[in-house]
Design an enzyme around this catalytic site. Structure first.
Site, PDB file in Angstrom:
ATOM      1  N   LYS A 119       0.844  -1.200   0.000  1.00  0.00           N
ATOM      2  CA  LYS A 119       0.000   0.000   0.000  1.00  0.00           C
ATOM      3  C   LYS A 119       0.879   1.250   0.000  1.00  0.00           C
ATOM      4  O   LYS A 119       1.902   1.295   0.701  1.00  0.00           O
ATOM      5  CB  LYS A 119      -0.908  -0.008   1.233  1.00  0.00           C
ATOM      6  CG  LYS A 119      -1.910   1.139   1.283  1.00  0.00           C
ATOM      7  CD  LYS A 119      -2.847   1.011   2.483  1.00  0.00           C
ATOM      8  CE  LYS A 119      -3.891   2.105   2.538  1.00  0.00           C
ATOM      9  NZ  LYS A 119      -4.819   1.970   3.680  1.00  0.00           N
ATOM     10  N   SER A 165      -9.833   2.009   2.718  1.00  0.00           N
ATOM     11  CA  SER A 165      -8.926   2.745   1.866  1.00  0.00           C
ATOM     12  C   SER A 165      -7.921   1.861   1.128  1.00  0.00           C
ATOM     13  O   SER A 165      -7.325   2.296   0.154  1.00  0.00           O
ATOM     14  CB  SER A 165      -8.160   3.783   2.686  1.00  0.00           C
ATOM     15  OG  SER A 165      -7.354   3.146   3.658  1.00  0.00           O
ATOM     16  N   SER A 189     -10.015  -0.388   6.975  1.00  0.00           N
ATOM     17  CA  SER A 189      -9.460  -0.307   5.619  1.00  0.00           C
ATOM     18  C   SER A 189      -8.735  -1.530   5.106  1.00  0.00           C
ATOM     19  O   SER A 189      -8.358  -1.563   3.935  1.00  0.00           O
ATOM     20  CB  SER A 189      -8.528   0.891   5.514  1.00  0.00           C
ATOM     21  OG  SER A 189      -9.300   2.041   5.356  1.00  0.00           O
TER      22      SER A 189
HETATM   23  N1  GLN Z   1     -13.353   4.413   6.131  1.00  0.00           N
HETATM   24  C1  GLN Z   1     -12.667   4.807   7.329  1.00  0.00           C
HETATM   25  C2  GLN Z   1     -12.207   6.233   7.196  1.00  0.00           C
HETATM   26  O1  GLN Z   1     -12.463   6.797   6.200  1.00  0.00           O
HETATM   27  C3  GLN Z   1     -11.529   3.878   7.628  1.00  0.00           C
HETATM   28  C4  GLN Z   1     -10.304   4.195   6.869  1.00  0.00           C
HETATM   29  C5  GLN Z   1      -9.124   3.376   7.274  1.00  0.00           C
HETATM   30  O2  GLN Z   1      -9.235   2.357   7.976  1.00  0.00           O
HETATM   31  N2  GLN Z   1      -7.956   3.844   6.884  1.00  0.00           N
HETATM   32  O3  GLN Z   1     -11.599   6.780   8.051  1.00  0.00           O
END
Ligand code: GLN
Length: 487
Positions: free
Chosen positions: A76, A151, A175
């Protein structure tokens, strides 16, 4: 050998050990698969193909033994990689080439794995669809007009499209688990402190964890085995013994004597029918494997989203203050004074969602509001953690759907950020509590024809239990189908 890229990490590991295939052949077949699928899914940012082939050749000449030796992987873009552009999918870091590797990456490299590329993501890991990337939207290999989740959408889609045998994602509020679930693969969020965050570009520092995304549970166990453990470069990394995750995945078939807690708040209204049906079917499978289902309650669940977003945005506003246009990253061309240099660089460099969160986080931390928001959220967070402690006294692991829906169409729900935030209802509490979780595919939604995932949530540093229960369920289901794009 036909379609070696479609095998699991564990299977190709065995082929490598038996010398039935070389790391170079493996790397080349992944690169070919990337060339074949990438224009459809847009999962990747920077590429490292030439170096990957060089490393594979070095490995073939001097093979080493490790759970991920000789295996091509994708990282990532939130993790820094030496000599390989790292942007966190933001314009503000365009062209930034780190001079060192994140600890998780250097552990993988030392263990002989081969880094192919960086995976696309929501900018600074803020989002749940990868549509917030400043560069491209990653599509779901199951249906190209649907999101890959986020994400870590790039990390999920690349594995589902067989571009690599596994990837690293990060999970601040779901995410890893949610995109894994949307793309029909396995995603494991370790306990906070289990994997070093050194070299991870911080979003919510008290929530972030790095973890594996793969096509099978054993494959995730293999990557975790390598990246887990204390690291003196990360003050929050924990000095807790690392168990044998690979054996836990390989050897568990029966769940006789295991207690699985079913939190009633996670099985309430608001879940799409197709998700509910697939998840309830998994509950029946677990029972037939010998597990006892125990009703439990996590009463603070209704406050989880508000608590998570206050804490995550507050920490983000502080973490992202380092991007000022001076030290590194984008700097505006024309400015009259220092104030304007900061403001213009940040306005040009950060996308809309990142700006929204910086503003909300700054507000929540400002004097006069701190007590009402950040402090209150921290108190509620403790209550959420206590809920989990109580529930986990009655069982070995908890089980819940990962998301109330399957992967949604591109562009859907984009208008109203609140609707998006509410979708994280089943994933954020685990991060607030700092515990571990694993998402595995359990079926295909009858109306969307897209994968449905379920998650097991475990006690602090008890990754072994969630891996063994998930592996048993996975074995009883049989191999999950590959995405139509590559099947
Ligand atoms: N969807 C969540 C957010 O927007 C989680 C994102 C994540 O785990 N990086 O913060």
């Amino acid at each position: 050998m036909d379609a070696v890229e479609k095998k699991s990490l564990s299977e190709v590991h065995e082929l490598l050990v038996k010398k039935e295939i070389s790391a170079k052949e493996l790397t080349e077949s992944c690169i070919k698969q990337i060339e074949k699928t990438e224009q459809d899914i847009s999962a990747l940012l920077a590429h490292n193909f030439d170096q990957a082939i060089e490393r594979a050749k070095e490995f073939d000449a001097n093979p080493i033994d490790s759970p991920v030796a000789g295996i091509p992987l994708i990282i990532k873009d939130a993790l820094v990689t030496k000599g390989l552009e790292t942007t966190c999918a933001s314009r503000i870091l365009k062209g930034f080439t780190p001079v060192y590797d994140a600890s998780a990456v250097s552990k993988l490299k030392t263990a002989g794995s081969i880094i192919l590329a960086k995976a696309n993501m929501d900018e600074f890991a803020m989002g749940s669809s990868t549509e917030n990337s400043a560069y491209q939207t990653t599509k779901n290999p199951w249906n190209l007009s649907h999101v890959s989740g986020g994400s870590s959408g790039g990390s999920a889609a690349c594995v589902a499209a067989c571009q690599s045998f596994g990837s690293l994602g990060t999970d601040t509020g779901g995410s890893i688990r949610q995109p894994a679930s949307f793309c029909g693969i396995v995603g494991l969020k370790p306990t906070y402190g289990r994997v070093s965050r050194f070299g991870l570009i911080a979003y919510g520092s008290s929530l972030d964890q790095i973890g594996p995304m793969t096509r099978t549970v054993e494959d995730s166990a293999r990557i975790l085995q390598v990246i887990a453990g204390f690291d003196k470069k990360d003050a929050t990394s924990a000095d807790v013994a690392v168990a044998d995750y690979i054996s836990a995945a390989k050897n568990t078939t029966s769940l006789q004597g295991k207690k699985i807690g079913v939190p009633k708040e996670y099985w309430a209204d608001g879940i799409d029918d197709e998700v509910r049906i697939a998840c309830e079917n998994a509950l029946k499978n677990l029972q037939s494997l010998g597990a006892e289902l125990v009703p439990v309650s996590l009463p603070m669940t209704e406050y989880a989203i508000a608590t998570y977003y206050i804490i995550a945005m507050s920490e983000a506003s502080s973490n992202l203050s380092r991007f000022d246009g001076i030290r590194y990253g984008h700097r505006t061309k024309e400015f009259e004074n220092l104030e304007e240099l900061y403001a213009l660089s940040r306005t040009e460099g950060f996308g809309e969602e990142v700006q929204r969160r910086i503003i909300l986080g700054t507000y929540a931390l400002s004097s006069g509001y701190y007590d009402a928001y950040y402090k209150k959220a921290s108190q509620v967070r403790r209550k959420i953690r206590e809920d989990f402690t109580e529930a986990l006294k009655k069982c070995d692991v908890l089980i819940a759907p990962v998301s109330p829906c399957t992967a949604f169409p591109l562009g859907a729900k984009i208008e109203n950020p609140i609707t998006r935030y509410l979708q994280d209802i089943f994933t954020v509490s685990l991060n607030l509590a700092g515990l571990c979780g694993i998402s595995i595919p359990v079926g295909i939604g009858h109306s969307s024809q897209l994968p449905v995932g379920i998650q097991f949530m475990g006690k602090a540093f008890d990754e072994e239990s969630i891996i063994s229960v998930a592996a048993a369920l996975e074995k009883s289901q049989g191999a999950f189908p590959l995405a139509p794009l590559v099947a």
